[in-house]
Motif scaffolding. Structure first.
Motif, PDB file in Angstrom:
ATOM      1  N   VAL A 104       1.309  -4.260  -0.191  1.00  0.00           N
ATOM      2  CA  VAL A 104       0.689  -4.051  -1.668  1.00  0.00           C
ATOM      3  C   VAL A 104       0.690  -5.603  -2.587  1.00  0.00           C
ATOM      4  O   VAL A 104      -0.222  -5.817  -2.998  1.00  0.00           O
ATOM      5  N   ASP A 105       1.777  -6.390  -2.130  1.00  0.00           N
ATOM      6  CA  ASP A 105       1.869  -7.312  -3.111  1.00  0.00           C
ATOM      7  C   ASP A 105       0.915  -8.547  -2.505  1.00  0.00           C
ATOM      8  O   ASP A 105       0.445  -9.105  -3.266  1.00  0.00           O
ATOM      9  N   PHE A 106       0.914  -8.401  -1.100  1.00  0.00           N
ATOM     10  CA  PHE A 106      -0.064  -9.550  -0.520  1.00  0.00           C
ATOM     11  C   PHE A 106      -1.655  -9.297  -0.744  1.00  0.00           C
ATOM     12  O   PHE A 106      -2.377 -10.135  -0.360  1.00  0.00           O
ATOM     13  N   GLY A 107      -1.775  -7.791  -1.075  1.00  0.00           N
ATOM     14  CA  GLY A 107      -3.173  -7.555  -1.139  1.00  0.00           C
ATOM     15  C   GLY A 107      -4.123  -7.593   0.111  1.00  0.00           C
ATOM     16  O   GLY A 107      -5.073  -7.862   0.042  1.00  0.00           O
ATOM     17  N   LEU A 108      -3.368  -7.073   1.227  1.00  0.00           N
ATOM     18  CA  LEU A 108      -3.961  -7.029   2.388  1.00  0.00           C
ATOM     19  C   LEU A 108      -4.962  -5.855   2.467  1.00  0.00           C
ATOM     20  O   LEU A 108      -5.746  -5.759   3.505  1.00  0.00           O
ATOM     21  N   VAL A 109      -5.153  -4.730   1.599  1.00  0.00           N
ATOM     22  CA  VAL A 109      -5.863  -3.542   1.775  1.00  0.00           C
ATOM     23  C   VAL A 109      -6.692  -3.472   0.364  1.00  0.00           C
ATOM     24  O   VAL A 109      -6.362  -4.054  -0.667  1.00  0.00           O
ATOM     25  N   GLY A 110      -7.639  -2.820   0.491  1.00  0.00           N
ATOM     26  CA  GLY A 110      -8.559  -2.691  -0.557  1.00  0.00           C
ATOM     27  C   GLY A 110      -7.814  -1.542  -1.641  1.00  0.00           C
ATOM     28  O   GLY A 110      -6.736  -1.107  -1.332  1.00  0.00           O
ATOM     29  N   SER A 111      -8.653  -1.042  -2.338  1.00  0.00           N
ATOM     30  CA  SER A 111      -8.208  -0.311  -3.649  1.00  0.00           C
ATOM     31  C   SER A 111      -7.565   1.074  -2.994  1.00  0.00           C
ATOM     32  O   SER A 111      -6.727   1.503  -3.415  1.00  0.00           O
ATOM     33  N   VAL A 112      -8.370   1.727  -2.085  1.00  0.00           N
ATOM     34  CA  VAL A 112      -7.970   3.009  -1.392  1.00  0.00           C
ATOM     35  C   VAL A 112      -6.740   2.642  -0.490  1.00  0.00           C
ATOM     36  O   VAL A 112      -5.889   3.505  -0.764  1.00  0.00           O
TER      37      VAL A 112
END
Length: 745
Positions: free
Chosen positions: A574-582
């Motif tokens: 979550v911190d690295f932003g490896l995935v989208g909103s979902v």
């Protein structure tokens, strides 16, 4: 120990001391396994091929009325329950099922190279992709048990073994089309959004049971994300899981020059246009298949041709008997083709595996096969895997272990490794040949970023991958441990990251390596090093996300203190932003699930992480509400109530007023959003039709209305209208005023 060239990780973990010994016994030369005498009976008694994964909407069920009075002050309005978003109301999944998903995702790859006449025969049966599309779903689950011998000669039978069939013509080539410009992570997010939009979220009721330990299972949407992540990686030089172990070369009985065609296909796959990239070893098993047309060709002639094939090409041959006519669902002996389990995100977005609707037959358009064809294909798959592919892999592991790995484990091997590392012996000639100018040593070709397939480092990596696919995790872990230092010395950072990742995964999958033998800090450091190399040195977010997802699920399944490490890696995603909103919402749910699975010390009330689990469940509910999914937010809120019920006193009131106010406002917003999505206006009187609806359901809602302290929609039958419930509550409150200590939803 890590090499001096390793840069400091994002968060420096404790020092690493390998938990797996470097010494490993040499494997015996595997003997050729004779065919199972009861194969025909096994296939006859085998269960029907597993149907494709049901739609996510098909997993919804009804929620029971909770009897625990220690809940939050205002119960969460239980809206339409769906199994999409929450990891707490889905099908029960234990750690064994999760391990099976991970091990099956790293299955041997078999390339398919069929002649034009063979593909034409299969297209006439309704498969536009040819022979490869026909056999691909059947290879993912080999019928019967597959016996595999490990490096010490012990045999074990596996019932969930499978292989991956890929098209040799498109191997190692970038996919075409508009979606090819998008990254796999973007495609994964689009797949999740597509499933959320297309799923039917209807009113439901009872919560599904937890697993044997009472732990929250993985929801179908989380499982979809996990499977997509494991199937999104393309063949790469730094790992050989996607490199072909064998190749199926197929011709049909319609061919006018069969033996010459087989030779041309072999030459084309070895030195011709279909030759594999330079970073793939060209020596792999060739398996020859003759497809006999049962309806048009003479079987005696095909038998003679098959005997000639065995004399010319050896025993790795098979005669596959298929009917050339197309099967439809109205046939008595028709069997629906199972959907492929490991479809990549690009294939799902392009509609692969989704056939066109046949309006005249009133079916979903899924291709069908005759029962005789299905039996013949299953027999072919089992013979290919059990009698050819597995013995071939066992043989190669035994040879590499004896000729390459054993030399690295001895005193002389360690001395040579140290001399090459500090004195540079044997590196100058290789660097001059490859044109290396980045300061790396050894056999690494820095100009093209890969090792030559016949180099010792590439052979050891392939041996470790073969041992992993044969599920000999002790041998694979020790081999990854040997070679990862070489990758660091050569500054082959993607190889370096992959070796650390798979070494940690092998340790966690090994059932013989209990917590007393493996220190979690050692595993955490390997995941830390792999993630740092993937992101900082290689800019490879996809493999970094796969590494972190494997760390989360494998550490969570071990229980104990490993669950907190699992939550830490999920927070890192979550911190690295490896995935989208979902994807961020789903990983927030996984963080909650990790903390909820922390079992307290026996006989004591301390040691659990219920507060943290409830907090992350509330955060996931807030994110689902912002995404416009109030039903999924309601599911997370109810799970938060269950988690907080054991830790909050005073009838579930939070000690912090700000937290209580946030939860109350979130619960109210969820209800308003849901009523608005169904066309109700909660600020005005409901239409008169709601009163008529209430008349026939008054007896059904009697028990709900008497529970004055639970003004929620929990336990509502599907047919009961929300406006009717509000009218019923108002009528009952006139006769039995509610207590002032409780609030109405």
């Amino acid at each position: 120990m890590t090499s001096p060239g390793d840069a400091a990780p994002v968060k420096p973990p404790p020092s690493f001391s390998p938990g797996v010994p470097r010494g490993a016994s040499k494997s015996r030369h595997p003997e050729q396994r004779e065919s199972t005498a009861s194969l025909d009976s096994e296939l006859a008694e085998s269960r029907t091929e597993s149907s494709p994964t049901p739609p996510l909407s098909a997993t919804s069920s009804e929620l029971p009325i909770r009897t625990d009075s220690r809940t939050l002050r205002s119960s969460t309005p239980q809206l339409a329950r769906s199994s999409l978003g929450s990891p707490f109301d889905a099908q029960v999944d234990g750690s064994d099922d999760l391990r099976s998903v991970i091990t099956r995702s790293f299955s041997p790859t078999i390339a398919v190279y069929a002649s034009e006449d063979t593909d034409e025969l299969v297209r006439n049966k309704g498969f536009k992709g040819g022979f490869g599309e026909l056999i691909r779903p059947f290879g993912e689950t080999v019928p019967g048990k597959v016996v595999i011998r490990d490096s010490v000669g012990a045999s074990r039978a596996w019932e969930d073994y499978g292989v991956r069939f890929v098209d040799l013509k498109g191997f190692g080539r970038a996919p075409l089309g508009r979606d090819a410009r998008d990254s796999p992570l973007t495609q994964m997010e689009e797949v999740l959004e597509k499933h959320l939009e297309s799923s039917d979220i209807s009113l439901s009721g009872s919560i599904r049971p937890k697993d044997a330990l009472g732990l929250p299972p993985m929801s179908p949407l989380c499982k979809l994300l996990f499977r997509q992540l494991l199937s999104a990686t393309h063949p790469a030089p730094h790992e050989t899981f996607g490199h072909p172990v064998a190749s199926v070369i197929a011709i049909s009985s319609r061919n006018t020059a069969p033996l010459e065609t087989l030779r041309q296909l072999y030459a084309g796959s070895s030195t011709g246009e279909q030759r594999l990239p330079d970073w793939v070893h060209q020596e792999y098993l060739r398996y020859y298949v003759l497809v006999h047309d049962e309806e048009r060709d003479d079987f005696d002639e095909s038998t003679k041709l098959y005997d000639q094939m065995k004399r010319h090409f050896g025993l790795h041959c098979h005669l596959l008997r298929l009917r050339s006519s197309q099967c439809v669902v109205t046939d008595d002996d028709s069997i629906q083709l199972p959907q492929s389990e490991w479809l990549s995100p690009l294939e799902r977005l392009s509609g692969a595996g989704e056939a066109e609707t046949l309006v005249d037959l009133d079916t979903d358009g899924t291709p069908c096969l005759f029962d005789s064809d299905v039996t013949a294909i299953r027999t072919f798959i089992r013979e290919l895997v059990a009698q050819s592919v597995i013995p071939f892999m066992e043989n190669r592991v035994a040879v590499w272990n004896d000729q390459v790995a054993s030399r690295r484990r001895g005193i002389s091997g360690r001395f040579m490794s140290m001399s090459r590392r500090w004195a540079g012996f044997g590196s100058s000639s290789r660097s001059s040949m490859t044109g290396s100018s980045s300061g790396s040593s050894g056999n690494y070709d820095s100009a093209h970023n890969f090792y030559q397939p016949d180099s010792p480092e590439a052979v050891l990596r392939k041996m470790a991958d073969f041992a992993f696919m044969l599920r000999d995790w002790k041998l694979s872990a020790s081999t990854y441990e040997i070679v990862r230092s070489d990758f660091g010395n050569d500054k082959a950072w993607k190889y370096h990251a992959g070796a650390h990742e798979m070494c940690a995964v092998s340790m966690l999958l090994n059932p013989m390596a209990m917590s007393s033998k493996i220190k979690l800090e050692n595993v955490d450091q390997m995941f830390e090093t792999a993630c740092y190399s993937y992101l900082t040195r290689c800019d490879d977010a996809l493999h970094a996300l796969r590494c972190l997802a494997l760390a989360v699920e494998l550490l969570k399944s071990r229980g104990g203190t490993a669950t907190e490490s699992a939550a830490k890696w999920a927070m890192r995603v979550v911190d690295f932003g490896l995935v989208g909103s979902v994807g961020q919402i789903l990983f927030s749910e996984r963080i909650s699930a990790c903390y909820a699975s922390k079992v307290p010390v026996s006989g004591a009330k301390w040691g659990a992480r219920r507060r943290k689990a409830g907090m992350w469940s509330i955060l996931a509910a807030d994110q689902w509400l912002k995404a416009g999914k109030p039903t999924l937010a309601s599911a997370c809120l109810e799970e938060a109530e269950r988690l907080y019920a054991d830790v909050l006193e005073n009838d579930g009131i939070f000690p912090m007023p700000e937290m209580q106010s946030f939860v109350d406002e979130l619960r109210h917003a969820v209800k308003m959003e849901y009523l608005g999505s169904r066309g109700f206006d909660n600020t005005q009187d409901e239409p008169a039709s709601a009163i008529e609806t209430l008349g026939g359901l008054e007896e059904t809602s009697e028990k709900l209305v008497r529970r004055n302290h639970r003004r929620s929609l929990i336990g509502l039958p599907t047919q009961l209208d929300t406006g009717a419930l509000n009218l019923a509550q108002g009528a009952r409150d006139a006769e039995n005023p509610p207590n002032d200590d409780f609030e109405r939803a």
